[in-house]
Design a protein around this motif. Structure first.
Motif, PDB file in Angstrom:
ATOM      1  N   GLY A  94       0.821  -1.216   0.000  1.00 43.96           N
ATOM      2  CA  GLY A  94       0.000   0.000   0.000  1.00 43.96           C
ATOM      3  C   GLY A  94       0.843   1.249   0.000  1.00 43.96           C
ATOM      4  O   GLY A  94       0.325   2.365   0.038  1.00 43.96           O
ATOM      5  N   TYR A  95       2.204   1.055   0.016  1.00 52.01           N
ATOM      6  CA  TYR A  95       3.170   2.152  -0.139  1.00 52.01           C
ATOM      7  C   TYR A  95       3.162   3.121   1.040  1.00 52.01           C
ATOM      8  O   TYR A  95       3.321   4.331   0.864  1.00 52.01           O
ATOM      9  N   THR A 104      -3.740   4.769  -2.180  1.00 53.30           N
ATOM     10  CA  THR A 104      -3.426   3.659  -3.076  1.00 53.30           C
ATOM     11  C   THR A 104      -4.695   3.010  -3.616  1.00 53.30           C
ATOM     12  O   THR A 104      -4.820   2.753  -4.823  1.00 53.30           O
ATOM     13  N   VAL A 105      -5.651   2.747  -2.742  1.00 51.37           N
ATOM     14  CA  VAL A 105      -6.907   2.130  -3.178  1.00 51.37           C
ATOM     15  C   VAL A 105      -7.628   3.032  -4.170  1.00 51.37           C
ATOM     16  O   VAL A 105      -8.099   2.581  -5.222  1.00 51.37           O
ATOM     17  N   ARG A 106      -7.710   4.313  -3.870  1.00 58.54           N
ATOM     18  CA  ARG A 106      -8.379   5.242  -4.779  1.00 58.54           C
ATOM     19  C   ARG A 106      -7.680   5.274  -6.140  1.00 58.54           C
ATOM     20  O   ARG A 106      -8.331   5.307  -7.195  1.00 58.54           O
ATOM     21  N   GLY A 112      -9.019   1.651 -13.018  1.00 53.38           N
ATOM     22  CA  GLY A 112      -9.910   0.656 -13.593  1.00 53.38           C
ATOM     23  C   GLY A 112      -9.638  -0.775 -13.173  1.00 53.38           C
ATOM     24  O   GLY A 112     -10.253  -1.712 -13.687  1.00 53.38           O
ATOM     25  N   VAL A 113      -8.738  -0.952 -12.211  1.00 53.54           N
ATOM     26  CA  VAL A 113      -8.417  -2.286 -11.716  1.00 53.54           C
ATOM     27  C   VAL A 113      -9.629  -2.862 -10.983  1.00 53.54           C
ATOM     28  O   VAL A 113     -10.394  -2.136 -10.352  1.00 53.54           O
ATOM     29  N   SER A 114      -9.800  -4.183 -11.064  1.00 52.90           N
ATOM     30  CA  SER A 114     -10.944  -4.836 -10.424  1.00 52.90           C
ATOM     31  C   SER A 114     -10.648  -5.308  -9.011  1.00 52.90           C
ATOM     32  O   SER A 114     -11.573  -5.543  -8.229  1.00 52.90           O
ATOM     33  N   GLN A 153     -14.577   3.068  -3.341  1.00 57.14           N
ATOM     34  CA  GLN A 153     -15.830   3.704  -3.704  1.00 57.14           C
ATOM     35  C   GLN A 153     -16.776   2.748  -4.417  1.00 57.14           C
ATOM     36  O   GLN A 153     -17.986   2.960  -4.409  1.00 57.14           O
ATOM     37  N   ASP A 154     -16.223   1.719  -5.047  1.00 56.16           N
ATOM     38  CA  ASP A 154     -17.030   0.703  -5.704  1.00 56.16           C
ATOM     39  C   ASP A 154     -17.055  -0.532  -4.813  1.00 56.16           C
ATOM     40  O   ASP A 154     -16.017  -1.158  -4.576  1.00 56.16           O
TER      41      ASP A 154
END
Length: 298
Positions: A94-95, A104-106, A112-114, A153-154
């Motif tokens: 996660g750096y 990192t997640v955002r 566009g990564v799943s 967010q998704d």
């Protein structure tokens, strides 16, 4: 394929479906957009972006934490754009701390990564099948995972928690950590580098029902190679083959260069390679030609 004018896609929902299909989801490793296209064209349902391969291809160095998060996300974005199937990406530690994990997640979501996997190594990390690893406390890692859950967010974005504790503190601690990471909100669990078939079976047995499980079939790594059938019998939901494509590309390039060095031209090696036309077709030249005709001025 990842067409230039492709329609809206929902690869994250598709990944969720595949992880619950009952058979192990096979994810070959991709290190760039070309290898990702080849994986999709071979008929696989998901692409795995390998950190080992990304590091080797971008800077020609080993996977010891040399790449930044921005470099990893940039590579992931190119891979996602090249294919229509879901992409699972290595996100290392996660750096940074939990706040860095939020960013990192955002960033991976925006690329566009799943799905991504986050590991509990101390930064700078090392490849999971190298010696000399160190891990943070399970409490700190649980906090990073809670941050990841809060950041996405998704809701279909898949969070995989990887623990490297088996090599440091033993398999008991790794399994206990995996359970704690599931409690922190991880969707999928990844116990890295068990070194025996007995260890693999313990992971599968003791984590069965806690969350879907990842098996890392690291080519030449410390985990014994077992059949896909056995992986399925043990109940693993996802199996990654991280570096086979990279090793194959390395062998192919070496072979061509040996011919060129010895003979002065690559002529004798060409029959074993795709033709120029075949290669331009597989990277999408026919689509470009159709678009040129479509948008040609009248």
């Amino acid at each position: 394929m990842g067409d230039l004018l492709g329609t809206a896609r929902t690869p994250r929902a598709r990944l969720r479906e595949l992880l619950t299909a009952g058979e192990p989801l096979v994810a070959p490793g991709s290190y760039d957009a070309l290898s990702a296209r080849l994986i999709e064209q071979a008929g696989f349902d998901v692409v795995y972006m390998t950190g080992f391969g990304t590091t080797a291809s971008l800077i020609g160095r080993p996977d010891v934490g040399l790449l930044s998060g921005a470099e990893m996300v940039d590579n992931a974005s190119r891979i996602v754009a090249a294919v229509d199937v879901p992409v699972i990406a290595d996100a290392d530690t996660g750096y940074g701390n939990a706040i860095n994990v939020v960013r990192t997640v955002r960033a991976y979501e925006q690329a566009g990564v799943s799905g991504i996997h986050l590991e509990d190594q101390v930064m700078p990390k090392k490849c999971g099948h190298m010696s000399g690893k160190a891990v943070i406390s399970r409490e700190e890692m649980a906090g990073k995972l809670r941050a990841a859950v809060a950041a996405r967010q998704d809701p279909d974005f898949v969070l995989i928690a990887r623990t490297d504790a088996a090599a440091v503190h033993g398999l008991d601690d790794a399994i206990d950590r995996a359970k704690a990471y599931a409690d922190a909100g991880a969707d999928v669990l990844f116990v890295e580098a068990p070194t025996s078939e007995e260890g693999i079976e313990r992971v599968a047995t003791e984590l069965r029902g806690v969350a879907p499980l990842v098996f890392n079939w690291a080519e030449g790594g410390r985990t014994p190679p077992i059949s896909l059938q056995r992986i399925g019998e043990l109940g693993f939901s996802l199996v990654i083959f991280p570096i086979g494509t990279l090793l194959a590309a390395t062998a192919g390039i070496r072979s061509l260069l040996e011919v060129l060095r010895a003979e002065g031209t690559p002529q004798s090696a060409l029959p074993g390679l795709p033709s120029f036309g075949e290669f331009t077709d597989l990277i999408g030249l026919p689509e470009i030609q159709k678009l040129e005709q479509r948008f040609a001025s009248e």
